[in-house]
Design an enzyme around this catalytic site. Sequence first.
Site, PDB file in Angstrom:
ATOM      1  N   LYS A   1       7.941 -17.734 -10.506  1.00  0.00           N
ATOM      2  CA  LYS A   1       7.182 -16.745 -11.266  1.00  0.00           C
ATOM      3  C   LYS A   1       6.025 -17.190 -12.050  1.00  0.00           C
ATOM      4  CE  LYS A   1       7.651 -12.965 -14.398  1.00  0.00           C
ATOM      5  NZ  LYS A   1       8.223 -12.611 -15.751  1.00  0.00           N
TER       6      LYS A   1
ATOM      7  N   ASN B   1       0.835  -1.196   0.097  1.00  0.00           N
ATOM      8  CA  ASN B   1      -0.060   0.032   0.103  1.00  0.00           C
ATOM      9  C   ASN B   1       0.729   1.301   0.006  1.00  0.00           C
ATOM     10  OD1 ASN B   1       0.617   0.838   2.963  1.00  0.00           O
ATOM     11  ND2 ASN B   1      -0.348  -1.273   3.244  1.00  0.00           N
TER      12      ASN B   1
ATOM     13  N   LYS C   1     -11.448  -2.779  19.633  1.00  0.00           N
ATOM     14  CA  LYS C   1     -10.038  -3.127  19.740  1.00  0.00           C
ATOM     15  C   LYS C   1      -9.440  -2.926  21.133  1.00  0.00           C
ATOM     16  CE  LYS C   1     -10.047  -4.005  15.320  1.00  0.00           C
ATOM     17  NZ  LYS C   1      -9.000  -4.112  14.044  1.00  0.00           N
TER      18      LYS C   1
ATOM     19  N   PHE D   1      -4.326   3.697  14.981  1.00  0.00           N
ATOM     20  CA  PHE D   1      -4.734   4.648  14.008  1.00  0.00           C
ATOM     21  C   PHE D   1      -5.797   4.149  13.148  1.00  0.00           C
ATOM     22  CE2 PHE D   1      -1.400   7.858  13.183  1.00  0.00           C
ATOM     23  CZ  PHE D   1      -0.409   7.414  14.154  1.00  0.00           C
TER      24      PHE D   1
ATOM     25  N   LYS E   1     -13.752   1.509  16.509  1.00  0.00           N
ATOM     26  CA  LYS E   1     -12.503   0.674  16.421  1.00  0.00           C
ATOM     27  C   LYS E   1     -11.844   0.630  17.826  1.00  0.00           C
ATOM     28  CE  LYS E   1      -8.140   0.349  13.784  1.00  0.00           C
ATOM     29  NZ  LYS E   1      -7.458   0.613  12.567  1.00  0.00           N
TER      30      LYS E   1
ATOM     31  N   ASP F   1      -4.595  -6.096   5.264  1.00  0.00           N
ATOM     32  CA  ASP F   1      -5.804  -7.020   5.931  1.00  0.00           C
ATOM     33  C   ASP F   1      -5.870  -8.504   5.384  1.00  0.00           C
ATOM     34  OD1 ASP F   1      -6.353  -4.969   7.710  1.00  0.00           O
ATOM     35  OD2 ASP F   1      -7.733  -3.928   6.176  1.00  0.00           O
TER      36      ASP F   1
END
Length: 403
Positions: A289, A210, A341, A323, A337, A279
Amino acid sequence: MLQEKNLLLCVSGGIAAFKAAALTSKLVQEGANVRVIMTESAKEFITPLTFQALSRQPVYDCTFVEPNPEKIAHIDLADWADVVVVVPATANIMAKLASGIADDMLTTTLLATKAPIFIAPAMNVNMYNHPAVQKNMKILQEYGYVFIDSEDGFLACGWTGKGRLAEPEQIIHALNELFIPIDNVFEGKHIVITAGPTQENIDPVRFFTNYSSGKMGYALANAAKKKGAKVTLISGPVQLPPPVGVNVISILTAQEMYEAVLKIYDEADVVIKSAAVADYRPKEIFDQKRKKQPGVWKIEMERTIDILKTLGEKKNKQILVGFAAESEHLERYALEKLEKKNLDLIVANNISVEGAGFKGDTNIVTIFTKDKQKYEYPQLSKEEVAIKILEEIQAFIERNKLV
Ligand SMILES: Cc1cc2nc3c(=O)[nH]c(=O)nc-3n(C[C@H](O)[C@H](O)[C@H](O)COP(=O)(O)O)c2cc1C
């Protein structure tokens, strides 16, 4: 800031070695305890006597001169140093350090020290730009050496370009920065920070990742260090120099991140999870490959382990900070959250707003706490955001008498 600091000045054999003498004098005037190591080549340019006179200390130039039988000189020096600075650093000395060669007093001591090491390179512009030199500097940065970069200008060799030794004032400024604590509120505390993206392999040449730059986590690590904490930074692959004085653990996958955090969780006082952990990961990782084939390639993804949730469940004394990067319903999602959590604080940002999020140098955050506080901040640099987050953690600890 350098008052009474033990500073090991390492001089290698470049034409700019004479400037190390001026630096020694300035460091002594700043109140530092200076000891000098010279390479054999450095002695071709300037004599040990100059450094001995300026530092009022014996100069070290041979690994096998052992005047004190109770000590091994290079280990003793390595342990003595609060900070090491190589001025000037030749192409040769950087190559040796990058490959772990220890064949003289300077290189042997530098491999043995746990102190932060600053490097001020100086050389001809074409040497500086040589791919081997560039590669060695990159390796050293990855090892945690801090570069006081060369300047552009007229070089003693007659060329003009990059390669001039940084001025003594600039070197002193960089060294001073190291010792500036913002305050010492986290002295005696171990803060664990995760940063950057993770990387989930598909085959030996492809992976999912990401846009996380790691800048927020690295800024947090720097700030936590300056606030007196012992800091461990668990980092995915990023293009950032490791923060000085911070223990950096490099990982690639979400699973590796999970294992690294869990391993030190018990000894952590505060854990700040700023990494952008995948995730999902490919269910199957191909050993070879995957060749181009006609038609669509469907990759089945499976969930990675939820690190934050696990930490929330296993929490005993730790302050846990998460975060929430959201693109809508920021407050609702962040509060959900926080509760789900078992977090103490959550730093929420709206990634769809300009000036906030993964890639840039700034962020716009709102901090929510378990004891129902909410702090909204305007657009700030990630360094400023890091300080705000640490201040809110400290305030949370004090409000809840968790000291
Ligand atoms: C006049 C002269 C100037 C030099 N200047 C530099 C320099 O600025 N930077 C550098 O990397 N090497 C320079 N060198 C080459 C180094 O002295 C040489 O690579 C030496 O092996 C370095 O040894 P050391 O790294 O152990 O000190 C110079 C050599 C001479 C003869």
